[in-house]
Each structure stands twice: as C-alpha cells, then as structure tokens.
Motif scaffolding. Structure first.
Motif, PDB file in Angstrom:
ATOM      1  N   VAL A 839       0.842  -1.210  -0.150  1.00 24.96           N
ATOM      2  CA  VAL A 839      -0.099  -0.022  -0.026  1.00 24.96           C
ATOM      3  C   VAL A 839       1.014   1.112   0.031  1.00 24.96           C
ATOM      4  O   VAL A 839       1.988   1.310   0.630  1.00 24.96           O
ATOM      5  N   LYS A 840       0.785   2.281  -1.011  1.00 29.53           N
ATOM      6  CA  LYS A 840       1.463   3.370  -0.958  1.00 29.53           C
ATOM      7  C   LYS A 840       0.723   4.550  -0.928  1.00 29.53           C
ATOM      8  O   LYS A 840      -0.333   4.653  -1.869  1.00 29.53           O
ATOM      9  N   LEU A 841       1.014   5.602  -0.087  1.00 30.76           N
ATOM     10  CA  LEU A 841       0.131   6.964  -0.165  1.00 30.76           C
ATOM     11  C   LEU A 841       1.251   7.960  -0.360  1.00 30.76           C
ATOM     12  O   LEU A 841       2.393   7.935   0.162  1.00 30.76           O
ATOM     13  N   GLY A 842       1.046   8.842  -1.526  1.00 29.94           N
ATOM     14  CA  GLY A 842       2.018   9.664  -2.187  1.00 29.94           C
ATOM     15  C   GLY A 842       1.551  10.807  -1.789  1.00 29.94           C
ATOM     16  O   GLY A 842       0.321  11.234  -2.025  1.00 29.94           O
ATOM     17  N   ASN A 843       2.346  12.089  -1.504  1.00 31.79           N
ATOM     18  CA  ASN A 843       2.244  13.314  -1.454  1.00 31.79           C
ATOM     19  C   ASN A 843       0.965  13.683  -0.242  1.00 31.79           C
ATOM     20  O   ASN A 843      -0.051  14.006  -0.777  1.00 31.79           O
ATOM     21  N   LEU A 844       1.210  13.202   0.809  1.00 33.58           N
ATOM     22  CA  LEU A 844       0.452  13.078   1.939  1.00 33.58           C
ATOM     23  C   LEU A 844      -0.032  14.533   2.354  1.00 33.58           C
ATOM     24  O   LEU A 844      -1.050  14.827   2.839  1.00 33.58           O
ATOM     25  N   LEU A 845       0.954  15.618   2.241  1.00 33.06           N
ATOM     26  CA  LEU A 845       0.934  16.782   2.399  1.00 33.06           C
ATOM     27  C   LEU A 845      -0.029  17.623   1.290  1.00 33.06           C
ATOM     28  O   LEU A 845      -0.182  18.802   1.642  1.00 33.06           O
ATOM     29  N   ASN A 846      -0.374  16.983   0.345  1.00 32.82           N
ATOM     30  CA  ASN A 846      -0.966  17.551  -0.999  1.00 32.82           C
ATOM     31  C   ASN A 846      -0.402  18.735  -1.191  1.00 32.82           C
ATOM     32  O   ASN A 846      -1.010  19.820  -1.532  1.00 32.82           O
ATOM     33  N   ALA A 847       0.985  18.903  -1.467  1.00 33.48           N
ATOM     34  CA  ALA A 847       1.836  19.835  -1.829  1.00 33.48           C
ATOM     35  C   ALA A 847       1.382  20.414  -3.308  1.00 33.48           C
ATOM     36  O   ALA A 847       1.202  19.523  -3.990  1.00 33.48           O
ATOM     37  N   LYS A 848       1.684  21.501  -3.680  1.00 30.57           N
ATOM     38  CA  LYS A 848       1.593  21.925  -4.902  1.00 30.57           C
ATOM     39  C   LYS A 848       2.858  22.397  -5.366  1.00 30.57           C
ATOM     40  O   LYS A 848       3.571  22.803  -4.886  1.00 30.57           O
ATOM     41  N   ARG A 849       2.887  22.476  -6.818  1.00 26.99           N
ATOM     42  CA  ARG A 849       4.136  23.255  -7.602  1.00 26.99           C
ATOM     43  C   ARG A 849       3.801  24.688  -7.715  1.00 26.99           C
ATOM     44  O   ARG A 849       2.751  24.918  -8.264  1.00 26.99           O
ATOM     45  N   GLU A 850       4.601  25.392  -7.213  1.00 24.76           N
ATOM     46  CA  GLU A 850       4.417  26.947  -7.419  1.00 24.76           C
ATOM     47  C   GLU A 850       5.744  27.676  -7.750  1.00 24.76           C
ATOM     48  O   GLU A 850       6.874  27.259  -7.390  1.00 24.76           O
ATOM     49  N   PHE A 851       5.508  28.498  -8.590  1.00 26.62           N
ATOM     50  CA  PHE A 851       6.530  29.530  -9.234  1.00 26.62           C
ATOM     51  C   PHE A 851       6.288  31.159  -8.794  1.00 26.62           C
ATOM     52  O   PHE A 851       5.342  31.450  -9.288  1.00 26.62           O
ATOM     53  N   GLU A 852       7.297  31.528  -8.167  1.00 17.87           N
ATOM     54  CA  GLU A 852       7.064  32.773  -7.777  1.00 17.87           C
ATOM     55  C   GLU A 852       7.987  33.761  -8.470  1.00 17.87           C
ATOM     56  O   GLU A 852       9.450  33.558  -8.640  1.00 17.87           O
ATOM     57  N   GLN A 853       7.707  35.136  -8.728  1.00 20.53           N
ATOM     58  CA  GLN A 853       8.643  35.856  -9.457  1.00 20.53           C
ATOM     59  C   GLN A 853       8.461  37.546  -9.000  1.00 20.53           C
ATOM     60  O   GLN A 853       7.203  37.905  -8.898  1.00 20.53           O
ATOM     61  N   LYS A 854       9.399  38.203  -8.672  1.00 28.93           N
ATOM     62  CA  LYS A 854       9.133  39.543  -8.175  1.00 28.93           C
ATOM     63  C   LYS A 854       9.049  40.543  -9.212  1.00 28.93           C
ATOM     64  O   LYS A 854      10.413  40.285 -10.041  1.00 28.93           O
ATOM     65  N   ASN A 855       8.137  41.386  -9.305  1.00 27.85           N
ATOM     66  CA  ASN A 855       8.240  42.223 -10.831  1.00 27.85           C
ATOM     67  C   ASN A 855       9.058  43.563 -10.411  1.00 27.85           C
ATOM     68  O   ASN A 855       9.459  43.656  -9.143  1.00 27.85           O
ATOM     69  N   SER A 856       9.124  44.417 -11.402  1.00 27.13           N
ATOM     70  CA  SER A 856       9.880  45.686 -11.186  1.00 27.13           C
ATOM     71  C   SER A 856       9.479  46.564 -10.228  1.00 27.13           C
ATOM     72  O   SER A 856      10.307  47.475  -9.623  1.00 27.13           O
ATOM     73  N   SER A 857       8.352  46.261  -9.750  1.00 23.83           N
ATOM     74  CA  SER A 857       7.693  47.204  -8.503  1.00 23.83           C
ATOM     75  C   SER A 857       7.767  46.525  -7.470  1.00 23.83           C
ATOM     76  O   SER A 857       7.424  47.188  -6.382  1.00 23.83           O
ATOM     77  N   GLY A 858       8.505  45.474  -7.124  1.00 19.36           N
ATOM     78  CA  GLY A 858       8.954  44.952  -5.779  1.00 19.36           C
ATOM     79  C   GLY A 858       7.728  44.080  -5.419  1.00 19.36           C
ATOM     80  O   GLY A 858       7.797  43.466  -4.304  1.00 19.36           O
TER      81      GLY A 858
END
Length: 880
Positions: A839-858
C-alpha cells in the motif's frame, strides 16, 4: 511519420559535417541541390523483500568502498521498498539529488544538462522533444538491478560531466527459476473527474495535405491554388480552388471535442519469468523475459499570472493527462567457469501521453469586468518509444594466460544500438472566448487566420555506442598496482521535423466541435482558410554527434592505508546542428545556410579534442569515531559540459511540461568545469553508516536559461552563457538502527552557488545563484520491520529549497520554483513466503508546485501554480 521535399538533405549534410574536416569546401561539396525525400519520422532475483534497509545498503558497500571516486548506489530492493515506479522517482532518494518535472535529475544543484546518463555504461538516445538528455521517468524500476550516481569524475566516464554521472544498470539473468506476477490499482485525490476527447486513433499529417504542401510549395491560399492549377493546364474556377482548400481542411482530424467526465482508476500489471540451466561442465545458460503495463489519469490544473499585472492578466488552466507505459525486456546470458560471461539484452519501452486542456483567461485587452474571458482549447497526443539492444561481456584470462602475471588480466566490453522516437500525430489548439453575460454562457471561436492550429511533430534519435575496459593488478613487493585503460565511442543522429497547419474562419459562434464540423466547413456560406507555419520561425532541425575516447588509469596502494589513483582521458568531439525550413521550396533558405556554413566563424558545426585528467587520494583506517572501517578520499578533475543539441538548434519549441515557449541559441559555448571533492565515510556493525562530503565546482561560461522577449501574458525562455560560476556545499548521509525494529536513514545537502553575467545587459541580476540550484535538499525515511518479517513500513520525506526556474530580465526579478515537500508512506504485508501486498500513499501533505517572481515594482507574484494531489496505490504480488 512525416514526409516532405526540400532542396537539401540535412541529415546527410550533418553526418558529413561531423566526419569531415569542417572546411567550407567540404561543406559545399556535401550540399545536394537536387530534390530529396526526407522520411521523418529481466527478471527478478529470487528474493522476498523482507530484509531491513541496512542489509540492502550493505550489499553495495563493497563496490562503494572499492571505487576511488565518490559515488552513491541504490539497489532494486531499496527501490522496491520505497515504492518507486521509475528511475527518476528512485533517484530523488540519493544524496544531493533533486527530481524536476518527474523526469530530470539535478545533482548538487546543477541542471540536467550537467548530468550524464548511461545504461550499462552505454550512451542512450532521448525521445524528449524539449531536451536531448533522456527523461528518467521512461525507465521503469522493474528492469533495474541498481543505480550508480558518481559525483567525482574518473577517466572511464564521458568527459561531459558536471553534477554527476548516472549509470542505470539493468537486471542480469537469474541464477535459478523465477516466476512473478503483480497487479495493482490506485487513484489521485485531484483526479476524480477530468477532461477527455474522442480517441480516433492515429491522425498523422494527412496524405492529401502532404501532397498539397509539395504541389503548392507550402502556399495553400485560394489564390495560389487557383494560379498553380491553371498554370498546370487544369482550368479551375475560384470556387473550385476554394473547394480544394476546404477539402484540405476536411482532411484534418477535427474530432477533438473536449468533454468533462469521470476518470478511470490507475492500473498496472507486471510479469517476470526466467531460469538458469547447467548445460555443460562449468557452462551455465540463463534467460528471462518480463513485461509491464500501467496507466493513470492525472489532473495537472494550473493557474498562471502575468508578472506585469497579475490582478488583470491571469489564466485558469484545466488540464488532464492520460499516460500509458508498456515495457518488454528480454535477457539471455552465458557464463563459463566464472571467468567468462556474455549477456544479450533487448528492451522495448513505450510511453504514450494524451492531454486535453481548456484555458480560461483575462487580460488588459479583455478585462474581468466584461465577463467574457478568452477561452482556448488544446489536445495533444505524444507517443514515445525507446528500443535498446545491448551485448556485453566480462572476461578474465585465468588458466588461459600465457604468463602467471597475466592470470588476473580482465576485460569488460559492450556494444549498444538504440533508437528513440517521438511522434505527435496531431496536437490541436483553438482560440476563442466565452460570453458569460447571456442566460447560458455562449462560446465563440475567434476570427483569426489561425483560429485553429494542427501541429504534427516527429523526432528520431539514434545512438550507437561501444567501448571496453581492461584491468591488470600487479603485485609490487606486497603493494598492489592496478593498471587499467580502455576506449569509449558514441555516434548519434537526431531528426526533428514539425509542421503546423493554421485554419482561419469568420464563422465563430460555438465550440471547436461545432465551428470546425464537416457540415460547417463544407458550407460555402462559411468562410475558412488554411495556411502553413507556426509564426515562430523554424520548427525543424537535424543534428549529428560523434564522440571517440581512449583513457588510462593507474591505481596504486602506496601502503595499507593510502591509495593513489590518477588517470586521463583523450576525447574527440564532433557535432553539427542544422535548422531546416520544410516550407522553403525556393532554395533561398538552404543557400543562405550553405553560405553561412562557409563562414570560418560559423557556429553550426564544431570539432574539438582535449585531454581531461583526474587524481584521487584515499585513506582507509579503523577506530576513528568508533567505526569498524572508515575512508577519507579527495579528488580533483577537469571536465566539460557541452550544450544540449536542442539548446543549440536555431528553432522555437514548446516545453510540454509547463507549456512555455523556448528558443535555442546556436552561439552557445561549452562550459569548462573543475571539480573538487572530499568525502569521509564511516561504517559500523549492523550496517549503520555515516558520510560527510565537501564539494566545490568552478565553472567557466556556464549555460543559463533566462526570460526572453514575449507578450505580457506569455512566458518565453532562451539560453545564454554566463561569464563564470561556482557551486560549493556539504552533504550528510547516514543510516541508524533503532530499537523495536525501527531504523532511520536520510541525507541532507547544504550548498550555495554564484554566477556572474556581464555580457548581457537584459539580465536583471548579474550576480546570483545558478539556474536550477537549491540551497538545500533533504531526504529522510523512518522504517520498520516486524520481528516475524511479515510487516514492513517506510515513511519517506523529500524536499528541496527554492530554485531559480529562469533568470529575470528587463527589471523583473528571477523566477523561483518554491520548495515542494513530498511525504510518502509505504506499507508491505507478507502473509506467505510467496505473496505480498503493498500500500502506498504519495504526497500526503498535498503539496503543489508553485513558481514565484518579483516584478519591477517589488511585488512578489505567483506566476504559476500546478496541482499534484495525494495518490493512493495498492499492489498484490506473487513470486515463486
């Protein structure tokens, strides 16, 4: 497969380039100005996995201790226990390794281009459209005997080495009778309901359209069809020319109506059969055959936001991917007197991916307040296949030696022939909108010359690889001297061809299924048009690559404690990458290419050779930190990392995982790397161990992926060389036995990097970390084995720190992929000696892939997030 005509034979030209002296005269001679057709295109050991993880690790300790260079190993028992289904998933358990896109490995913070992957020591082709490095999810764990990740370089490895070298070692023939079968099922929490579209089978570039491209020389407009037909003596009217055009549109497979519905559960089945026979005195034959099939559906829904105005420019992407994987493996081997063995292996691995996607978006031109979002539809079928045949042998002279001193002379050799193909028989995309201001939302297809796009891609990557290594131990007054050397070769060709058919319309009310229906297209009252080309420049290229190398090494036991190893490798590298314009029937593009190739400063073809060296010093002892045995080893080496074939191609392509457009750069240069590694290893009773490693890498002209010029709501990436870079860090790994059947194992990598870019004024941060580098990587597991050996369990955690996805330009900061913490639980139950339940349970924390970027206004903007979901799997196995 794609068939076309144009006025140059690019594959023959590329091969000629890498086998010639690369002079303009030779290149001109190889050009063919006439028309030419281009056709683009083991068994399980008898082991019940109930032993503790420390016993699995102990089985590979001897090899790790014998190797003079730092390396990590993973055996099939550990892979099985962790429940990893493919090589990529398994490798993320290794110290300092990060798995990206479930396919590619970053070692010590360096991207996949800095890693070299071989199968049983042989170079292998890649079916990946976006990279020429092989995606590691392609290899199922069921064919793997062990994985070797070497982190400090030795001369028997290819010189293309940065972060590390991965060797996938497949299963050998069994030592006795083996029979096993496993069936499984599962599901994902985010994948109950999803998108699908009709399965109409193969829908490759239609013959009628292919013929029309040739007849009308790529121009399918009504005016050109009318002119060509009448110039050829076929008197047609304007209406008849329009009819020909409509027939071409009707030849396209438009049965791509996307619908919402429930998704099937995961399922898989594996079968292994094998045996060994004593056929004569000291001669043993063995054979095995194994097969596996699995499929799953996954929703990979995304939210995208513009870096410039995330509140007004954003998109919601509904995305469902159906994957099918099939593997067939056959192994035949013979062993004589334990001194000679030969093994023939054949693998056929198929991986098909079918995707349906609906994107709903708003922009400055179409604000939220109007309540009529843009609505785009897309489907994509990708068929990948790897066919790999290998023969390898291992020999020791023994009693056949003419001199006693040569009895221990050994020779290992291999020959490998492989072909990887990828076909996208019909990827469709339609642009439209959705009016939500009516009682029932009304869909529209946009009035455009490319309202609908039909993309046809074909890739064929072929690699022939062979090599060998001899080794002779010599006794010098009680001190052991080992002399070794060998050769290694690889010949590679790659063909990548793409067509894009654009269908325009002024008849817009409805979905793609209704607007582009047979009746709608055949109706003269509705306006339709067809044209060829993506609008992003060349879509096709051909390439060839040849590597030839010889190497030698001296390994000397200076004393019982000290060992000195030194070696060198001479390697010749030849490569050509040529863009192809499939729609050039005038010869202008090809003539421009020929003229460019005559330029002494041309970048399409390169040829160089160099000597790469390494030296390692090892100290072995006992009793330090109460260890039964410990080793301290230090190594220095000089290597090179060459640009990926796709990175050098002057073409544009879509990275299918994150749906971003990427441009190649033919002016990329190779990265020179100097590697330093210091490792201390401590081994204790019961398999407990502890390792600490320090590493430093100095890079000249590192290759980076940066943000390119694109629209405000469309991410575009490209590649450039930095001036210099460095990576340095420390690694900890170990295994500790605990009371009550428990044990802990894990590893931690802490590192940093820096790159300097002064030659590109667009890059926002000229001093920063390397693209893809994470400051920390953590793998930890807590395991349990019951005293009666009927139960085992593992709790596994994997996380890596934020990494730069791409370098920001024009005042925007770098984009970072955020940490993804994966927590998995695996439980095994063995009710009998032959039956097991997993029996295998994967990604139990239900994490997501996220990408962040700071723009020229901060402002810090989440520019992309993608669902992953929690998965559940159940497997029932029987083994003889």
């Amino acid at each position: 497969m794609l068939t076309t005509r144009f006025s140059l034979t690019p594959l023959a030209m590329a091969v000629a380039l890498v086998t010639s002296s690369f002079t303009g005269a030779v290149i001109a001679q190889e050009a063919d100005t006439g028309n030419a057709e281009i056709f683009s295109p083991s068994a399980l050991e008898e082991v019940v996995v109930v032993g503790r993880l420390q016993s699995v690790a102990a089985s590979l300790v001897d090899e790790r201790l014998e190797l003079p260079y730092s390396a990590d190993f993973l055996g099939f028992e550990a892979i099985s226990r962790a429940g990893d289904s493919d090589v990529g998933s398994a490798l993320r358990r290794v110290t300092g390794v990060t798995l990206i896109d479930n396919k590619f490995i970053y070692i010590r913070g360096l991207g996949e281009r800095y890693s070299n992957v071989t199968v049983n020591g042989a170079a292998v082709p890649s079916p990946d459209l976006a990279r020429s490095v092989i995606p590691l999810d392609l290899f199922p764990a069921s064919i793997v005997e062990s994985l070797k990740v070497q982190k400090s370089w030795g001369p028997d490895l290819p010189a293309n080495f940065g972060g590390g070298a991965i060797d996938i070692r497949t299963r050998n023939v069994p030592s006795g009778p083996v029979a096993a079968i496993s069936i499984g099922t599962g599901f994902n929490s985010e994948s109950d309901d999803g998108l699908s579209y009709p399965d109409s089978g193969s829908s490759a570039l239609p013959g009628a359209l292919r013929s029309a491209i040739s007849r009308y020389q790529g121009d399918l407009s009504q005016t050109n069809i009318y002119d060509v037909e009448n110039d050829s003596g076929n008197a047609v009217t304007r209406e008849q020319a329009e009819g020909i055009q409509r027939d071409l549109i009707l030849s396209l497979n438009r049965n791509v109506a996307i619908s919402q519905g429930s998704l099937d559960r995961d399922r898989d089945i594996k079968v292994d059969l094998g045996n060994a026979w004593d056929v004569a005195d000291e001669l043993v034959l063995g054979a095995s055959i194994s097969g596996a099939y699995d499929e799953d559906y996954r929703n990979k829904n995304q939210t995208k936001r513009s870096i410039g105005s995330p509140e007004t420019n954003f998109a919601e992407v509904e995305r469902t991917v159906h994957e099918e994987r099939t593997t067939l493996a056959f192994v035949l081997g013979a062993e004589y007197a334990q001194d000679h063995s030969v093994q023939l292996s054949h693998y056929n691995i198929q991986n098909d991916s079918d995707e349906a996607r609906i994107t709903t978006s708003f922009s400055n031109d179409n604000p939220v307040v109007d309540n009529s979002p843009d609505r785009n539809y897309a489907t994509r079928m990708e068929e990948r296949e790897l066919v790999l045949s290998q023969i390898k042998g291992s020999h020791r002279l023994g009693n056949f030696a003419p001199l006693t001193a040569l009895e221990m002379l050994s020779l290992d050799w291999f020959y490998s022939d492989a072909e990887a193909t990828t076909d996208i028989p019909n990827a469709t995309s339609f642009i439209g909108s959705l009016d939500r201001n009516t009682a029932e939302p009304t869909p529209y297809i946009s009035k455009s010359s490319s309202s609908g796009q039909f993309e046809f891609l074909s890739l064929k990557d072929s690699v022939e690889s062979w090599g060998g290594k001899f080794s002779l131990p010599v006794d010098l007054s009680g001190r052991e001297l080992n002399l070794s050397g060998g050769w290694w070769n690889s010949d590679k060709t790659r063909e990548y061809y793409g067509y894009t058919a654009n269908v325009g319309t002024l008849s817009t009310v409805g979905t793609p299924a209704s607007v582009f229906s047979d009746g709608s297209i055949a109706n003269p009252a509705n306006s339709f048009d067809i044209s060829m080309g993506s609008g992003f420049g060349n879509e096709s290229y051909v390439a060839a690559q040849k590597i030839g190398a010889v190497f030698g090494e001296v390994d000397f036991r200076v004393s019982e404690e000290w060992r000195l190893t030194a070696g060198a490798r001479w390697e010749e590298y030849q490569q050509a990458v040529l863009p192809v314009n499939l729609l050039d029937f005038t010869g202008v593009f090809n003539q421009q290419l020929i003229n460019a190739l005559k330029d002494p400063k041309q970048t399409f073809a390169v040829q160089n050779d160099d000597i790469y060296s390494s030296i390692a010093l090892t100290y072995s002892g006992v009793d330090l930190l109460a260890a039964n045995e410990f080793q301290l080893r230090f190594s220095v080496s000089e290597t090179v990392v060459r640009p990926d074939l796709r990175e050098l191609a002057d073409v544009a392509y879509i990275d299918p995982e994150l749906s971003v457009r990427v441009f190649g750069n033919p002016r990329l240069k190779s990265t020179e790397v100097r590697n330093y590694d210091l490792r201390s290893e401590f081994y204790y009773d019961g398999g407990d161990n502890f390792t600490v490693s320090l590493f430093y890498k100095d890079l000249q002209l590192p290759i980076e992926q940066v943000e390119g010029a694109g629209s405000d709501d469309d991410t575009v990436l490209r590649y450039i060389n930095g001036d210099s870079g460095e990576v340095y860090g420390i690694e900890f790994e170990g295994l500790k036995t605990l009371p009550a059947g428990l044990f802990m194992s894990g590893n931690v990598t802490l590192s940093d990097s820096e790159i300097t870019i002064t030659t590109n004024n667009e890059v926002t941060n000229t001093d920063r970390r390397l693209t893809g580098h994470s400051k920390y990587v953590v793998n930890a597991s807590l395991g349990y084995d019951s005293p009666n050996e009927q139960h085992s369990a593992s709790l596994l955690y994997n996380v890596s720190g934020e990494r730069i996805f791409f370098a920001g330009t024009s005042g925007n900061d770098d984009a970072f992929e955020q940490p993804f913490g994966s927590l998995d639980l695996i439980y095994n139950y063995y009710p009998t000696e032959h039956i097991s339940v997993k029996v295998k349970l994967g990604n139990l924390l239900n994490a997501k892939r996220e990408f962040e970027q700071k723009n020229s206004s901060g402002q810090n903007v989440v520019i992309l997030e993608q669902e992953v979901g929690t998965s559940f799997g159940l497997d029932l196995s029987w083994k003889y």
